[in-house]
Design an enzyme around this catalytic site. Structure first.
Site, PDB file in Angstrom:
ATOM      1  N   LYS A  82      -9.490 -73.143  43.407  1.00 23.01           N
ATOM      2  CA  LYS A  82      -8.353 -72.627  44.166  1.00 23.01           C
ATOM      3  C   LYS A  82      -8.830 -71.509  45.092  1.00 23.01           C
ATOM      4  CE  LYS A  82      -3.626 -70.881  43.359  1.00 23.01           C
ATOM      5  NZ  LYS A  82      -2.633 -70.537  42.320  1.00 23.01           N
ATOM      6  N   SER A 157       1.711 -72.630  42.379  1.00 22.61           N
ATOM      7  CA  SER A 157       1.007 -72.421  43.631  1.00 22.61           C
ATOM      8  C   SER A 157      -0.333 -73.140  43.719  1.00 22.61           C
ATOM      9  CB  SER A 157       0.780 -70.922  43.830  1.00 22.61           C
ATOM     10  OG  SER A 157      -0.027 -70.388  42.788  1.00 22.61           O
ATOM     11  N   SER A 181       1.893 -71.676  37.706  1.00 24.35           N
ATOM     12  CA  SER A 181       1.205 -72.248  38.856  1.00 24.35           C
ATOM     13  C   SER A 181       0.054 -73.192  38.546  1.00 24.35           C
ATOM     14  CB  SER A 181       0.698 -71.127  39.770  1.00 24.35           C
ATOM     15  OG  SER A 181       1.778 -70.483  40.395  1.00 24.35           O
TER      16      SER A 181
END
Length: 471
Positions: A82, A157, A181
């Site tokens: 990420k 997210s 997330s």
């Protein structure tokens, strides 16, 4: 092996082949890079692809294996990170325009540990801007899309991490989880993801959202693969002052123990209420499978559970606004509208609101600790609904009533986040439109091992995790 065969390998399948030199890290990495090139225009899962570096590292790992230096089950395994996780020499944007040109001069601790284990980093994946949102509808780097239906969202997210794994562009990825997330994208993309106990995995050199709830952890296609990555990154880190000095168990050794006698708790009037029918049906079916494997279920009251969304929104508003205070005043126009609005709202809360929310966390945690006297884990859906259309800000869960997306997303995942507990999401079926459904399993503090054991037993009895999207 054919290209399709390579793409469908799990870490557990690829690792022994790499060790025996039946499979080349170069071959595996090239297959993943070609897959990224083929699907990323459609999915927008990657912000940065490190193609040449990945090829160079793959060649180096292959030479090491040939020389007899095999580092373990992640050696030669292509993964993604990420984009809020620091990578030395590779830009780390956190999905934000403000950090568009930020190139760290050192790695995050989790990045360094993965590198030492021989993993190959393919690139940095898309995310909701600064991790403050649940859709990965990113105004700066483009909307990330769900591989099962590119018209639907991948959640967030860590939406890029979820989409990248589900689309077979990497064998595993790291995400971050504050209020859900990792688990939310795992659910809607049909993969496995775990939020660890607070302090179990280092947050050093990870761009924060909310300091008191942030965590980092893997997202993979199987529980076994999740364990392989988790064992590498878990454990005390002297660079992170909030890292816990708690020994890391041998999770892999425990996977085969089965779940006979395991006690599963359902939170009364909560675990299976206010969910779409397909979600409820899939979770009930999964519970029946677990009972067939020897587990038993019982309802547990938790009187304070219904205050969790308000408390989470308060904390997830106040703490990010504190971190972003300077940029919010000097570069407000560089934020996406949704994130800027949330950050501005965070400055409207009173100190008393924040303190009361933190007090609520203590109450909720006490109720869970009491509940764990009667059961070993708690189960809920991960999300009360399946993937919504990209760009949607509302969702219908039941009775044709539209609800705010952000609040609805937090219904189940916010609970362990507030209580600081570990929680695993695993795929348990599909809705009539072919969209994945996830189930959340919540455990005692630092008892990730029981979650892995339950998930592994479930995947041994089902095949949902073997399904792949048609891109």
């Amino acid at each position: 092996m054919t290209q399709v065969d390579l793409l469908n390998l799990t870490i557990a399948q690829a690792a022994p082949r790499l060790e025996r030199r039946e499979l080349s890290p170069v071959e595996l990495t090239e297959a993943m890079l070609q897959r990224i090139a083929a699907v990323n225009t459609q999915l927008n899962a990657y912000i940065t692809v490190c193609a040449q570096q990945a090829r160079d590292v793959a060649q180096a790992t292959e030479r090491m294996i040939r020389a007899g230096y095999y580092l373990g089950p992640l050696h030669g395994i292509p993964i993604a990170l990420k984009d809020n996780i620091y990578t030395r020499g590779i830009r780390t944007t956190a999905g934000a325009k403000i950090l568009a040109d930020f190139v760290p001069d050192e790695d995050a601790s989790v990045t360094a540990r993965l590198k030492r284990a021989g993993a190959i980093i393919l690139g940095k994946v898309n995310m909701h801007e600064f991790a403050w949102g649940g859709t990965t509808d990113n105004p700066h780097y483009g909307t990330c899309r769900n591989p099962w239906n590119p018209e639907r969202f991948p959640a967030g997210s860590s939406g890029g991490s979820g989409a990248a794994v589900a689309a077979r562009t990497c064998l595993g990825a790291l995400g971050t989880d504050t209020g859900g997330s990792i688990r939310l994208p795992s659910s809607v993309n049909g993969i496995v993801g775990i939020r660890p106990t607070i302090g179990r995995v280092s947050n050093y050199n990870v761009v924060p959202l909310a300091w008191t709830m942030d965590t980092v952890s893997p997202m993979t296609r199987t529980v076994e693969d999740c364990v392989t990555m988790f064992e590498v990154i878990a454990g005390w880190d002297p660079l992170d002052p909030h890292s816990a000095q708690v020994p890391v168990a041998d999770y892999r050794a425990e996977l085969g123990r089965g779940i006979r006698g395991l006690r599963i708790g359902l939170i009364r009037d909560y675990s299976l209420t206010h969910v779409q029918k397909a979600v409820g049906d899939a979770v009930r079916s999964a519970l029946k499978t677990l009972e067939d494997l020897g587990a038993r279920t019982e309802e547990i009251p938790m009187p304070s559970i219904h205050g969790n969304i308000s408390a989470q929104l308060t904390i997830e508003s106040c703490e990010p606004s504190a971190y972003h205070q300077e940029w919010l005043r000097t570069r407000p126009g560089d934020y996406g509208e949704d994130v800027r609005t949330l950050l501005e709202m965070g400055e409207m809360y009173l100190a008393t609101h924040y303190i009361q929310a933190q007090r609520y966390r203590s109450v909720l945690r006490r109720e869970f600790v009491e509940g764990f006297r009667q059961v070993d884990v708690f189960v809920t859906p991960t999300l009360p609904f399946t993937a919504t259309p990209c760009g949607a800000t509302e969702v219908v869960i039941e009775n044709n009533l539209k609800e705010d997306m952000l609040s609805a997303i937090m219904q189940f995942t916010g609970v362990p986040s507030l209580a600081g507990l570990p929680a695993l999401s695993l795929p348990v079926g599909f809705d009539p439109d072919g969209l994945p459904v996830g189930m959340q399993v919540i455990g005692r503090p630092f008892d990730e091992g029981t979650l892995f054991r339950l998930g592994h037993a479930y995947q041994g009895a089902t095949s949902w995790h073997t399904k792949s999207p048609r891109l």
